[in-house]
Design an enzyme around this catalytic site. Sequence first.
Site, mmCIF file in Angstrom:
data_model
loop_
_atom_site.group_PDB
_atom_site.id
_atom_site.type_symbol
_atom_site.label_atom_id
_atom_site.label_comp_id
_atom_site.label_asym_id
_atom_site.label_seq_id
_atom_site.Cartn_x
_atom_site.Cartn_y
_atom_site.Cartn_z
ATOM 1 N N HIS A 16 29.090 26.766 22.857
ATOM 2 C CA HIS A 16 28.704 25.351 22.991
ATOM 3 C C HIS A 16 27.889 25.192 24.281
ATOM 4 O O HIS A 16 28.175 25.847 25.286
ATOM 5 C CB HIS A 16 29.938 24.447 23.027
ATOM 6 C CG HIS A 16 29.575 23.002 22.917
ATOM 7 N ND1 HIS A 16 29.119 22.278 23.995
ATOM 8 C CD2 HIS A 16 29.543 22.156 21.849
ATOM 9 C CE1 HIS A 16 28.833 21.050 23.593
ATOM 10 N NE2 HIS A 16 29.082 20.940 22.291
ATOM 11 N N GLU A 48 22.550 22.749 17.638
ATOM 12 C CA GLU A 48 22.760 21.523 18.417
ATOM 13 C C GLU A 48 21.717 21.429 19.528
ATOM 14 O O GLU A 48 21.901 22.031 20.603
ATOM 15 C CB GLU A 48 24.135 21.541 19.075
ATOM 16 C CG GLU A 48 25.292 21.573 18.114
ATOM 17 C CD GLU A 48 26.537 20.967 18.748
ATOM 18 O OE1 GLU A 48 26.984 19.928 18.265
ATOM 19 O OE2 GLU A 48 27.042 21.517 19.734
HETATM 20 P P1 PGA Z 1 27.900 14.412 19.949
HETATM 21 O O1 PGA Z 1 28.402 15.877 20.383
HETATM 22 O O2 PGA Z 1 28.157 14.261 18.476
HETATM 23 O O3 PGA Z 1 28.732 13.463 20.776
HETATM 24 O O4 PGA Z 1 26.445 14.335 20.265
HETATM 25 C C1 PGA Z 1 28.182 16.997 19.585
HETATM 26 C C2 PGA Z 1 28.712 18.247 20.254
HETATM 27 O O5 PGA Z 1 28.597 18.377 21.483
HETATM 28 O O6 PGA Z 1 29.266 19.132 19.580
#
Ligand code: PGA
Length: 247
Positions: A96, A165
């Site tokens: 992450h 992401e």
């Molecule tokens: P968010 O976070 O949906 O609040 O943008 C996603 C994540 O960090 O996995």
Amino acid sequence: MKYFIGNWKMFGVPKSINILNKINYFYSKDKNRKKYRVIVTPPYTLIETYSKYFKKKNIFIGSQNCYQKDLFSSDTAAVSPYMLKRVGAKYTLVGHSDNRKEGDTNEMLKDKVKYALKNNLKVVFCIGENEKEKKNNKTSFILKNQITKVLEKNFNSNNIIVAYEPIWSIGTGKIPTKLDLEKTVLKIKKVLKEIFKKKSPTVLYGGSVDGKNVKIFKEINAIDGFLIGGASKSSKKFIDIIKNYYR
Ligand code: PGA
């Protein structure tokens, strides 16, 4: 199979299980339930209790991270994939951007994936470019690098999910355009197919997903589900995402 994964980050105490109970109830009545799986990654402190509670129910419990060593070690505050498996975790996030920012290198991430798989945890491997990289048209290059430096062809690809992401989208309310996102997800799948020689790798999108914008994402067939941060801390918001996805 689609995935709706809630990443709670630093949120939750034992009684927050009420949130998951409501999601579990919704799932048990949902006519679409065979089409998707719900996974939630609470903090380490709740994994054992929640895993026990949901063992015979519909929500899978995972971890937000794991340490890059197997079994036990003398690393203070570290939690190994072996330990997570023994308290009932079924999945773990790896890479992450919050943890990359804190110093997770590709070598560390490779070991995390390796030991997680060895301990029969399914891995949700997170990748994503930052704002500057996006501006400089470096997205494809960065993502390919993040994947090829960590995932090896001998890893069990059936137990690896990739979550795309974009860092600039996490917690900001900003999302990629439909066209950009579709192109990026297809490129990620191409890279994964080259490594694993597998027909259909699983790739999720994460970054400010909510009940409204999920209607845009659902038009992109290549997306196999979502990693959801903020909206996963409310049962209503999380359920709205699933409802609107299948509406
Ligand atoms: P968010 O976070 O949906 O609040 O943008 C996603 C994540 O960090 O996995």
